[in-house]
Design a protein around this motif. Structure first.
Motif: not given
Length: 688
Positions: A518, A601, A676
């Motif tokens: 990430r 995301l 996320s």
């Protein structure tokens, strides 16, 4: 014109902090006490010299980094006043990239706030030595010791108190200087220009002795002779202590902490003394390092006028009178107006038509710039933020400046068809000026989308279109800037063969994709083992891959946090061409993305709400309804600090809602945290 100080008597510093900690107020006092201005400008009145944009004056916040310069003692101090609002964090990033030192300003009541942590990490990234100034000690609830503890605990720094406050809250009158062991009390009638040096009151002597002992202990860690003298109980000269502290500061291992109230004109002159005494000149820092753009070998430049010219462009600004201004930091060498330099990355020659010393939006023409200078240049055509300028024949490529990903977008269109070209040109200029502002056309709808760091960022852009470019525009509702990524590993082979004219274009490209970390972005790796593949063909494949990742296979959002590998089986055939490699790579990538379980995301924001005790329950309940994840609630005097992660899609209009919930008594800040995966129902709605 006064003689320019030598490079070892130059300080290039930034002033950084969370919004409303008092950065610009401190800068205004610095300009007043150094004689640059003859009247103190106030942020709340819209008269601060450093907040020169109409948008800054109306909102009482800093939006763009403003440069100025002043003299104190025998030093020239170049200052950049940076924004505190998270939407303009790029302004802080590119300023810290070129500065030699910084003053971190902290609100004496709030202490270390979210954006304080962000700018501190940015300074860590570029190894910028720092001083700390605990401001607003005249306000109710101010606590100097709590702020020092938060600097240690939250920022991981090693603060050392150089002063203690004399008086508290409304009774704050001055500071105790621990080195001289004297009390400094400012004269209110002189706007802080005059101050009295007094003996320390007897009731404070024990506290001062303990604090001074801690200061000497910290200094002794950076000087062996001082350590020996300290252990033997010898009296240590003040200049010896200062020299040791300076070593610790330049090594980024020590943060001297000062205190005061900039708005009440107290504590500013000692921080200026500290800039001269403790922050480095360009010659105190290691030589700047880069690589040769052709050979890739490491190259370094010593900060001297006798070295080849080397500078980094760190900011582009549209000026209504001068046109495009390019702010540069000169690391070595010198250049006269009218001369040329090489843009090392773009292999273009640039002519320096005008050289300017800036004071906010005012300018003074220079005939020459040299190592250690920060100046603006008129006439550069190709240079963008992060580009290196150097002597032709002595090329060097310095580390560039990374721009954070924009997280919000809106659709925009001109109010009249006659404004279509004007809008396109204006957006292009604004995007060139600001790397965090992105303009894109939606392929499905044909709409022009603009992306930025937040609602305020895009609001300012639209306002600038109207005021600076005379373009009226219709804008849509803010939308979240979603992304895509892969959750599994997959491989695919792209084949392309076609005869165009008399030339056959043929290529087979095997690619592998897998999830990255990430925040890692796009990582491209070449594992091809064949030595017969021309370097330009590998470059064509990488260019094609990065271009294709601008639009994912699910909903067309950019793909991030992914590793793409050219597999070792790649071969170079007789009819293989760069065009064929590009097309085959694009085919392979799209196929691999479909196999690799792509997901959508969304941006998750770090939100901090400062709320009075009586409204805490309503605010926490509202955050829970917004799918917020509470990370902590900390008491701060009569208010509570609520730290929470919330999806950006749930935060539109939150300022108004919070004001309604708390009768206007709560405040909040919000900054991007991470991407996320969206919940399944949201993904279904996006995919329609």
């Amino acid at each position: 014109m006064a003689k320019k100080p030598s490079i070892d008597h130059t300080r290039n510093i930034g002033i950084m902090a969370h919004i409303d900690a008092g950065k610009t107020t401190l800068t205004e006092r610095i300009l007043f006490y150094t004689g640059i201005s003859h009247k103190i400008g106030e942020v709340h009145e819209g008269t601060a010299q450093m907040d020169w944009m109409p948008q800054e004056q109306e909102r009482g916040i800093t939006i763009t980094s403003a440069a100025t310069a002043c003299n104190w003692k025998d030093c020239r101090i170049n200052i950049i006043d940076t924004p505190g609002h998270v939407d303009f964090t790029m302004e802080v990033e590119r300023s810290l990239r070129v500065l030699d030192g910084a003053i971190g300003v902290f609100d004496g009541v709030a202490g270390v706030e979210p954006q304080s942590e962000t700018v501190w990490r940015q300074a860590n990234k570029y190894h910028v030595p720092r001083l700390a100034f605990v401001n607003k000690l005249d306000r109710t609830g101010a606590d100097f010791e709590r702020c020092v503890k938060m600097i240690r605990d939250r920022l991981g720094a090693r603060p050392v108190r150089m002063q203690l406050p004399f008086g508290s809250e409304s009774g704050f009158k001055g500071v105790v200087d621990l080195l001289s062991q004297k009390l400094v009390v400012w004269n209110d009638d002189s706007l802080g220009v005059e101050f009295d040096i007094q003996e320390i009151p007897e009731e404070l002597l024990d506290e001062v002795a303990i604090a001074r002992e801690e200061l000497i202990e910290a200094a002794a860690d950076f000087d062996e002779n001082l350590m020996v003298a300290y252990l033997e109980g010898d009296e240590i000269a003040v200049d010896k202590i200062q020299a040791a502290i300076r070593k610790g500061v330049i090594a980024c291992n020590l943060v001297p902490v000062f205190c005061g109230s900039a708005f009440k004109n107290k504590g500013v002159q000692p921080i200026l003394d500290a800039v001269v005494d403790y922050l480095p000149s360009p010659v105190d820092l290691p030589p700047v390092k880069g690589v040769h753009p052709h050979t890739g070998k490491e190259v370094e430049r010593i900060p001297s006028e006798n070295e080849p010219f080397t500078a980094l462009a760190f900011k582009i600004q549209n000026d209504s009178f001068a046109g495009q201004l390019t702010y540069i930091r000169v690391y070595s060498g010198a250049l006269e107006v009218g001369k040329r330099a090489q843009n090392a990355g773009k292999k273009k020659k640039e002519r320096f038509n005008k050289l300017l010393k800036m004071h906010a939006n005012k300018r003074e023409e220079l005939s020459r710039i040299s190592a250690g200078d920060i100046a603006a240049v008129v006439g550069l055509k190709f240079t963008a933020t992060g580009d290196t300028l150097c002597d032709e024949g002595n090329e060097i490529l310095l580390e560039s400046i990374d721009a954070p990903e924009p997280v919000i977008s809106i659709a925009i269109e001109p109010k009249t068809t006659a404004d279509q070209d004007k809008l396109s040109n204006a957006l292009e200029r604004l995007a060139f000026e600001d790397p965090t502002f992105v303009v894109k056309t939606d392929e499905e709808t044909g709409q022009t989308l603009i992306r930025g760091m937040g609602e305020l960022h895009l609001e300012i852009v639209v306002d600038r279109l109207r005021r600076e470019f005379n373009v009226e525009a219709n804008v849509g509702e803010p939308r979240v800037a979603f992304r895509e990524t892969v959750t599994a590993e997959a491989s695919a082979i792209g084949n392309f063969e076609k005869t165009i004219g008399a030339v056959t274009h043929k290529a087979t490209v095997p690619l592998n994709v897998r999830p990255g970390k990430r925040g890692e972005g796009i990582v491209f790796i070449n594992e091809a083992t064949s030595s017969g593949i021309p370097a330009e063909c590998i470059e064509s494949i990488e260019e094609s891959v990065r271009g294709a990742l601008e639009s994912g296979v699910l909903a067309g959002y950019p793909v991030v946090d992914i590793q793409v590998r050219i597999l070792k089986e790649l071969q170079h055939l007789v009819d293989s061409t760069e065009l064929a490699y590009k097309i085959a790579a694009s085919i392979a990538l799209r196929d691999a993305l479909r196999k690799a379980a792509s997901v959508i995301l969304e941006p998750i924001m770090d939100v901090q709400v400062v709320v009075p005790d009586e409204f805490l329950g309503e605010v926490v309940g509202d955050l829970n309804r917004r799918q917020g994840k509470i990370n902590g609630i900390e008491s701060s005097g009569i208010a509570q600090n609520v730290e929470v992660n919330v999806p950006l899609r749930q935060m539109f209009g939150y300022t108004t809602d919070l004001r309604t919930l708390t009768q206007g008594r709560a405040t909040h800040t919000m900054q991007f945290s991470h991407f996320s995966a969206v919940p399944r129902e949201i993904a279904t709605a996006i995919l329609g």
